[in-house]
Scaffold this motif. Structure first.
Motif, mmCIF file in Angstrom:
data_model
loop_
_atom_site.group_PDB
_atom_site.id
_atom_site.type_symbol
_atom_site.label_atom_id
_atom_site.label_comp_id
_atom_site.label_asym_id
_atom_site.label_seq_id
_atom_site.Cartn_x
_atom_site.Cartn_y
_atom_site.Cartn_z
ATOM 1 N N GLY A 93 0.787 -1.224 0.000
ATOM 2 C CA GLY A 93 0.000 0.000 0.000
ATOM 3 C C GLY A 93 0.817 1.271 0.000
ATOM 4 N N LEU A 94 2.074 1.188 -0.426
ATOM 5 C CA LEU A 94 2.960 2.343 -0.416
ATOM 6 C C LEU A 94 2.897 3.088 -1.743
ATOM 7 C CD1 LEU A 94 6.044 0.671 1.319
ATOM 8 C CD2 LEU A 94 4.286 2.114 2.371
ATOM 9 N N ASP A 95 3.231 4.355 -1.692
ATOM 10 C CA ASP A 95 3.203 5.213 -2.874
ATOM 11 C C ASP A 95 4.297 4.760 -3.846
ATOM 12 O OD1 ASP A 95 3.302 7.225 -4.754
ATOM 13 O OD2 ASP A 95 3.171 8.854 -3.302
ATOM 14 N N GLN A 96 3.909 4.455 -5.074
ATOM 15 C CA GLN A 96 4.857 3.959 -6.057
ATOM 16 C C GLN A 96 5.960 4.976 -6.349
ATOM 17 O OE1 GLN A 96 3.107 2.029 -9.480
ATOM 18 N NE2 GLN A 96 4.852 2.509 -10.791
ATOM 19 N N SER A 97 5.663 6.246 -6.245
ATOM 20 C CA SER A 97 6.650 7.283 -6.546
ATOM 21 C C SER A 97 7.788 7.305 -5.528
ATOM 22 C CB SER A 97 5.983 8.666 -6.594
ATOM 23 O OG SER A 97 5.472 9.016 -5.311
ATOM 24 N N LEU A 98 7.581 6.686 -4.370
ATOM 25 C CA LEU A 98 8.616 6.657 -3.336
ATOM 26 C C LEU A 98 9.596 5.497 -3.531
ATOM 27 C CD1 LEU A 98 6.425 7.371 -0.159
ATOM 28 C CD2 LEU A 98 7.810 9.002 -1.480
ATOM 29 N N PHE A 99 9.246 4.576 -4.409
ATOM 30 C CA PHE A 99 10.073 3.376 -4.592
ATOM 31 C C PHE A 99 11.349 3.699 -5.368
ATOM 32 C CE2 PHE A 99 11.385 -0.202 -7.269
ATOM 33 C CZ PHE A 99 11.560 -1.198 -6.317
ATOM 34 N N ASP A 100 12.455 3.115 -4.887
ATOM 35 C CA ASP A 100 13.718 3.268 -5.600
ATOM 36 C C ASP A 100 14.576 2.024 -5.357
ATOM 37 O OD1 ASP A 100 15.665 4.849 -7.147
ATOM 38 O OD2 ASP A 100 16.828 4.827 -5.281
ATOM 39 N N ILE A 101 15.337 1.621 -6.372
ATOM 40 C CA ILE A 101 16.217 0.468 -6.238
ATOM 41 C C ILE A 101 17.496 0.731 -7.018
ATOM 42 C CG2 ILE A 101 15.144 -0.745 -8.182
ATOM 43 C CD1 ILE A 101 15.694 -3.383 -6.687
ATOM 44 N N THR A 102 18.631 0.394 -6.418
ATOM 45 C CA THR A 102 19.926 0.553 -7.084
ATOM 46 C C THR A 102 20.683 -0.767 -7.006
ATOM 47 O OG1 THR A 102 20.929 1.373 -5.024
ATOM 48 C CG2 THR A 102 20.085 3.021 -6.583
ATOM 49 N N PHE A 103 21.499 -1.038 -8.012
ATOM 50 C CA PHE A 103 22.245 -2.292 -8.099
ATOM 51 C C PHE A 103 23.748 -2.024 -8.141
ATOM 52 C CE2 PHE A 103 18.103 -3.132 -9.965
ATOM 53 C CZ PHE A 103 17.760 -4.363 -9.433
ATOM 54 N N SER A 104 24.497 -2.977 -7.603
ATOM 55 C CA SER A 104 25.954 -2.938 -7.695
ATOM 56 C C SER A 104 26.457 -4.369 -7.834
ATOM 57 C CB SER A 104 26.563 -2.265 -6.458
ATOM 58 O OG SER A 104 26.159 -2.932 -5.273
ATOM 59 N N PRO A 105 27.653 -4.560 -8.391
ATOM 60 C CA PRO A 105 28.166 -5.926 -8.607
ATOM 61 C C PRO A 105 28.361 -6.688 -7.310
ATOM 62 C CG PRO A 105 29.414 -4.311 -9.875
ATOM 63 C CD PRO A 105 28.551 -3.530 -8.931
ATOM 64 N N LYS A 106 28.170 -8.003 -7.359
ATOM 65 C CA LYS A 106 28.437 -8.876 -6.223
ATOM 66 C C LYS A 106 29.947 -9.009 -6.051
ATOM 67 C CE LYS A 106 27.721 -13.413 -6.266
ATOM 68 N NZ LYS A 106 27.139 -14.752 -6.194
ATOM 69 N N LYS A 107 30.427 -8.965 -4.800
ATOM 70 C CA LYS A 107 31.862 -8.951 -4.549
ATOM 71 C C LYS A 107 32.504 -10.331 -4.603
ATOM 72 C CE LYS A 107 31.777 -4.726 -1.752
ATOM 73 N NZ LYS A 107 32.093 -4.123 -0.442
#
Length: 321
Positions: A93-107
Motif C-alpha cells: 500500500g505504499l506510494d509507487q513514486s517513493l520506490f527506488d532500487i539501485t544495483f551494484s556488482p556482487k563482490k
C-alpha cells in the motif's frame, strides 16, 4: 500490422531460434537472443502466433531455446528483481513514486549476482542476488541444470530456525524453466575469514558444523547466506551424521577456526547439540510447517505451467513468489 510484416518477423524469430546455439561470440549471442525476444513480443501483441496451432507449438519450443541465453544477463536479472520489489511495494500500500532500487556488482561467489538496495521512502534495505546453484555464470550464460528444490527448501529451513536470512525466489520474466534468482536480505553477517581466535564464538561454529553435516552444505559464514549443497553419490540419507560430528571427522576439509572448533570435547559438542535443537525448535511442529511449505514450493516451481500462462498474456511480467 500487415501479414507480410508479421511473416517477416516470424521468419526472423524462427531463424534465431534454430541458429542461436551455433553462435560462439558471447555478446553477439546475447544480442541475437534479445532480438528474438523482441520479435516474439511483437508477434504476441499482433495475435499472429495464435492464428495457427502449428505456429504456436513452434513458438513454444523456440522461445525457450532463445530465452535461456539471457538468464545470466545483468539487465534481465535486474529487471526481474526490480519488478518483484515494486510489486511488493505496491502490495504494502505504499506510494509507487517513493520506490527506488539501485544495483551494484556482487563482490564474491561463483554464481552470477548483484547487490541491491531497496528504498521504500522511509528506509533502505540491502539484498544479495544470485542464481541457483547450477545457474548461469559470467562464462556460461545458460544454466547447467534446472533449479534443485532441495536448495530452495534449505534456504527456507535455515531462515525458519534462525541461522539463515529472509529469502525471496524470483523467476525470470521469460521463464525458461531452468533458472531462479535467489534474493537474501542483508543480516550484517561476519565472515569466518574476518574472525580471530579471540572474536570467534566456538559454539556458533559448532552449530554451523552440525547443520552443515545434516543438510550437506558448503558455506563460509556462521549465519548461512550463500552455500552449495554437497553432492552425494549415495543419496542424501546419512546414518553417521552425529558420529562424525562428535568424532570431529572433517568431510568438508575445514581449516583455521573451523578446524579448531570441531576438535572440542565430546561434552561440549553434546551441550551444543541439545541447545541447538531447542533453539531451532525442531520439536515444536516446525517440520510440519516446513513440509507444508515444501509442497507449496513444488507447486509454485512448476515453471512449465508458469511459462505457458505467461506466454498467453499480451505483456511480459516477472513471475515470482
Amino acid at each position: 500490422m500487415s501479414d507480410e510484416e508479421n511473416t517477416w518477423k516470424w521468419d526472423k524469430f524462427v531463424e534465431i531460434g534454430n541458429t542461436i546455439h551455433k553462435i560462439q561470440e558471447r555478446q553477439v549471442r546475447i544480442g541475437r537472443a534479445k532480438d528474438g525476444l523482441k520479435f516474439a513480443e511483437l508477434l504476441r501483441h499482433s495475435g499472429f502466433l495464435y492464428q495457427s496451432k502449428e505456429r504456436y507449438e513452434i513458438y513454444e519450443t523456440l522461445i525457450v531455446k532463445i530465452a535461456e541465453y539471457l538468464d545470466g544477463n545483468a539487465k534481465v536479472i535486474q529487471a526481474a528483481v526490480k519488478d518483484y520489489f515494486l510489486f511488493q511495494h505496491g502490495k504494502a500500500g505504499l506510494d509507487q513514486s517513493l520506490f527506488d532500487i539501485t544495483f551494484s556488482p556482487k563482490k564474491s561467489g561463483i554464481q552470477t549476482g548483484f547487490t541491491c538496495d531497496v528504498n521504500d521512502g522511509t528506509q533502505s534495505v540491502r539484498y544479495y542476488i544470485k542464481t541457483h546453484q547450477y545457474g548461469p555464470t559470467e562464462d556460461n550464460v545458460k544454466s547447467i541444470k534446472p533449479p534443485d528444490t532441495k536448495e530452495l527448501f534449505v534456504y527456507k529451513l535455515l531462515n525458519h530456525i534462525g541461522i539463515g536470512p529472509q529469502t525471496h525466489f524470483i523467476i525470470p520474466s521469460h521463464s525458461t524453466k531452468k533458472t531462479i534468482y535467489i534474493v537474501t536480505k542483508d543480516c550484517h553477517l561476519v565472515l569466518l575469514s574476518n574472525l580471530t581466535k579471540d572474536t570467534a564464538n566456538y559454539n556458533a561454529l559448532l552449530q554451523l558444523d552440525l547443520i552443515s553435516r545434516i543438510l550437506c552444505l558448503l558455506g563460509e559464514a556462521a549465519m548461512i547466506v550463500d552455500f552449495r549443497i554437497e553432492k552425494q553419490s549415495r543419496g542424501y540419507v546419512k546414518a553417521d551424521i552425529l558420529d562424525k560430528f562428535f568424532e570431529g571427522i572433517s568431510e568438508f576439509h575445514y581449516s583455521g577456526l573451523m578446524a579448531t572448533a570441531i576438535n572440542a570435547p565430546y561434552a561440549v559438542k553434546m551441550d551444543v547439540m541439545k541447545k541447538s535443537l531447542q533453539e531451532w525448535k525442531l520439536s515444536n511442529g516446525l517440520n510440519q510447517r516446513l513440509m507444508g511449505w515444501s509442497k507449496d514450493m513444488v507447486a509454485r516451481c512448476d515453471l512449465k505451467m508458469i511459462y505457458n500462462n505467461m506466454s498467453r498474456t499480451p505483456r511480459q511480467h516477472s513471475k515470482f513468489f
